[in-house]
Design a protein around this motif. Structure first.
Motif, PDB file in Angstrom:
ATOM      1  N   ALA A 189       0.638  -1.105  -0.062  1.00 48.87           N
ATOM      2  CA  ALA A 189       0.023  -0.096   0.168  1.00 48.87           C
ATOM      3  C   ALA A 189       0.916   1.305   0.012  1.00 48.87           C
ATOM      4  O   ALA A 189       0.570   2.211  -0.774  1.00 48.87           O
ATOM      5  CB  ALA A 189      -0.901  -0.102   1.292  1.00 48.87           C
ATOM      6  N   ALA A 190       2.054   1.272   0.859  1.00 50.73           N
ATOM      7  CA  ALA A 190       2.799   2.338   0.789  1.00 50.73           C
ATOM      8  C   ALA A 190       3.614   2.658  -0.538  1.00 50.73           C
ATOM      9  O   ALA A 190       3.557   3.809  -1.015  1.00 50.73           O
ATOM     10  CB  ALA A 190       3.819   2.069   1.998  1.00 50.73           C
ATOM     11  N   ILE A 191       4.134   1.564  -1.069  1.00 51.99           N
ATOM     12  CA  ILE A 191       4.720   1.617  -2.478  1.00 51.99           C
ATOM     13  C   ILE A 191       3.639   2.395  -3.440  1.00 51.99           C
ATOM     14  O   ILE A 191       4.115   3.213  -4.236  1.00 51.99           O
ATOM     15  CB  ILE A 191       5.150   0.305  -2.904  1.00 51.99           C
ATOM     16  CG1 ILE A 191       6.166  -0.157  -1.972  1.00 51.99           C
ATOM     17  CG2 ILE A 191       5.600   0.203  -4.345  1.00 51.99           C
ATOM     18  CD1 ILE A 191       6.647  -1.678  -2.103  1.00 51.99           C
ATOM     19  N   ALA A 192       2.333   1.848  -3.403  1.00 54.37           N
ATOM     20  CA  ALA A 192       1.397   2.362  -4.234  1.00 54.37           C
ATOM     21  C   ALA A 192       1.051   3.619  -4.185  1.00 54.37           C
ATOM     22  O   ALA A 192       1.034   4.558  -5.073  1.00 54.37           O
ATOM     23  CB  ALA A 192       0.081   1.558  -4.082  1.00 54.37           C
ATOM     24  N   VAL A 193       1.012   4.273  -2.796  1.00 56.89           N
ATOM     25  CA  VAL A 193       0.961   5.623  -2.440  1.00 56.89           C
ATOM     26  C   VAL A 193       1.973   6.556  -3.206  1.00 56.89           C
ATOM     27  O   VAL A 193       1.994   7.387  -3.575  1.00 56.89           O
ATOM     28  CB  VAL A 193       0.438   5.689  -1.095  1.00 56.89           C
ATOM     29  CG1 VAL A 193       0.796   7.590  -0.662  1.00 56.89           C
ATOM     30  CG2 VAL A 193      -0.675   5.094  -0.712  1.00 56.89           C
ATOM     31  N   LYS A 194       3.436   5.914  -2.891  1.00 57.98           N
ATOM     32  CA  LYS A 194       4.342   6.669  -3.483  1.00 57.98           C
ATOM     33  C   LYS A 194       4.261   6.723  -5.103  1.00 57.98           C
ATOM     34  O   LYS A 194       4.550   7.790  -5.548  1.00 57.98           O
ATOM     35  CB  LYS A 194       5.624   6.063  -2.937  1.00 57.98           C
ATOM     36  CG  LYS A 194       6.989   6.473  -3.483  1.00 57.98           C
ATOM     37  CD  LYS A 194       8.094   5.575  -2.917  1.00 57.98           C
ATOM     38  CE  LYS A 194       9.468   6.005  -3.728  1.00 57.98           C
ATOM     39  NZ  LYS A 194      10.419   5.092  -3.590  1.00 57.98           N
TER      40      LYS A 194
ATOM     41  N   LEU B 286       2.003   9.403  -6.155  1.00 58.39           N
ATOM     42  CA  LEU B 286       2.487  10.700  -5.584  1.00 58.39           C
ATOM     43  C   LEU B 286       3.740  11.367  -6.490  1.00 58.39           C
ATOM     44  O   LEU B 286       3.929  12.353  -7.053  1.00 58.39           O
ATOM     45  CB  LEU B 286       3.053  10.698  -4.090  1.00 58.39           C
ATOM     46  CG  LEU B 286       2.079  10.864  -3.089  1.00 58.39           C
ATOM     47  CD1 LEU B 286       2.654  10.748  -1.645  1.00 58.39           C
ATOM     48  CD2 LEU B 286       1.207  11.845  -3.099  1.00 58.39           C
ATOM     49  N   GLU B 287       4.276  10.366  -7.220  1.00 56.50           N
ATOM     50  CA  GLU B 287       5.544  10.463  -8.036  1.00 56.50           C
ATOM     51  C   GLU B 287       4.623  10.420  -9.567  1.00 56.50           C
ATOM     52  O   GLU B 287       5.551  10.353 -10.531  1.00 56.50           O
ATOM     53  CB  GLU B 287       6.512   9.433  -8.090  1.00 56.50           C
ATOM     54  CG  GLU B 287       7.179   9.567  -6.718  1.00 56.50           C
ATOM     55  CD  GLU B 287       8.271   8.503  -6.213  1.00 56.50           C
ATOM     56  OE1 GLU B 287       8.350   7.558  -7.198  1.00 56.50           O
ATOM     57  OE2 GLU B 287       9.035   8.628  -5.488  1.00 56.50           O
ATOM     58  N   ASN B 288       3.561  10.393  -9.667  1.00 55.09           N
ATOM     59  CA  ASN B 288       2.804  10.258 -11.241  1.00 55.09           C
ATOM     60  C   ASN B 288       3.281   9.191 -11.965  1.00 55.09           C
ATOM     61  O   ASN B 288       3.155   9.189 -13.068  1.00 55.09           O
ATOM     62  CB  ASN B 288       2.922  11.448 -11.925  1.00 55.09           C
ATOM     63  CG  ASN B 288       2.035  12.665 -11.248  1.00 55.09           C
ATOM     64  OD1 ASN B 288       0.988  12.324 -10.754  1.00 55.09           O
ATOM     65  ND2 ASN B 288       2.957  13.911 -11.111  1.00 55.09           N
ATOM     66  N   LYS B 289       3.667   7.988 -10.995  1.00 61.42           N
ATOM     67  CA  LYS B 289       3.820   6.880 -11.933  1.00 61.42           C
ATOM     68  C   LYS B 289       2.580   5.869 -12.235  1.00 61.42           C
ATOM     69  O   LYS B 289       2.539   5.063 -12.970  1.00 61.42           O
ATOM     70  CB  LYS B 289       5.022   5.923 -11.204  1.00 61.42           C
ATOM     71  CG  LYS B 289       6.331   6.825 -11.067  1.00 61.42           C
ATOM     72  CD  LYS B 289       7.103   5.836 -10.406  1.00 61.42           C
ATOM     73  CE  LYS B 289       8.659   6.574 -10.000  1.00 61.42           C
ATOM     74  NZ  LYS B 289       9.644   5.846  -9.217  1.00 61.42           N
ATOM     75  N   ILE B 290       1.618   6.163 -11.398  1.00 64.74           N
ATOM     76  CA  ILE B 290       0.249   5.430 -11.790  1.00 64.74           C
ATOM     77  C   ILE B 290      -0.529   6.514 -12.216  1.00 64.74           C
ATOM     78  O   ILE B 290      -0.716   7.532 -11.470  1.00 64.74           O
ATOM     79  CB  ILE B 290      -0.041   4.880 -10.388  1.00 64.74           C
ATOM     80  CG1 ILE B 290       0.546   3.715 -10.176  1.00 64.74           C
ATOM     81  CG2 ILE B 290      -1.830   4.475 -10.675  1.00 64.74           C
ATOM     82  CD1 ILE B 290      -0.034   2.988  -8.729  1.00 64.74           C
ATOM     83  N   GLU B 291      -1.062   6.655 -13.212  1.00 64.01           N
ATOM     84  CA  GLU B 291      -1.878   7.464 -13.985  1.00 64.01           C
ATOM     85  C   GLU B 291      -3.339   7.518 -13.725  1.00 64.01           C
ATOM     86  O   GLU B 291      -3.853   8.564 -13.723  1.00 64.01           O
ATOM     87  CB  GLU B 291      -1.557   7.557 -15.510  1.00 64.01           C
ATOM     88  CG  GLU B 291      -0.125   8.026 -15.925  1.00 64.01           C
ATOM     89  CD  GLU B 291       0.287   7.683 -17.235  1.00 64.01           C
ATOM     90  OE1 GLU B 291      -0.810   7.340 -18.254  1.00 64.01           O
ATOM     91  OE2 GLU B 291       1.288   7.704 -17.742  1.00 64.01           O
ATOM     92  N   GLN B 292      -3.640   6.404 -13.423  1.00 63.84           N
ATOM     93  CA  GLN B 292      -5.242   6.134 -13.276  1.00 63.84           C
ATOM     94  C   GLN B 292      -5.529   6.990 -11.877  1.00 63.84           C
ATOM     95  O   GLN B 292      -4.953   6.927 -10.861  1.00 63.84           O
ATOM     96  CB  GLN B 292      -5.628   4.550 -12.953  1.00 63.84           C
ATOM     97  CG  GLN B 292      -5.233   3.992 -14.540  1.00 63.84           C
ATOM     98  CD  GLN B 292      -4.682   2.707 -13.823  1.00 63.84           C
ATOM     99  OE1 GLN B 292      -3.676   2.566 -13.170  1.00 63.84           O
ATOM    100  NE2 GLN B 292      -5.116   1.646 -14.584  1.00 63.84           N
TER     101      GLN B 292
END
Length: 73
Positions: free
Chosen positions: A28-33, A36-42
């Motif tokens: 979960a923490a990695i996904a949040v990071k 925040l770093e716009n590596k997940i666009e959805q």
């Protein structure tokens, strides 16, 4: 037909974090990071079945000695 099993392997840290706490909190923490770093666009509620989401998370978990082991039958 082929059968595949996947197991997440983590041994925890002696006198530290349990394996349960690591395998729940760190993905979960990695996904949040990544968000925040716009590596997940959805945006919105995202199920973690998209390769763009789960592959980078698994790669980061491996750096923390948490890995996924797959067996093919």
């Amino acid at each position: 037909q082929q059968r595949i099993t996947s197991s997440m392997v983590d041994l925890g840290i002696p006198d530290g974090d349990t394996s349960m706490s690591r395998t729940v909190s760190l993905p979960a923490a990695i996904a949040v990071k990544m968000i925040l770093e716009n590596k997940i666009e959805q945006r919105g509620v995202i199920r973690p079945i998209d390769r763009k989401v789960y592959l980078p998370v698994l790669k980061e978990l491996e750096t923390m000695n948490i890995k996924l082991v797959e067996r093919y039958y």
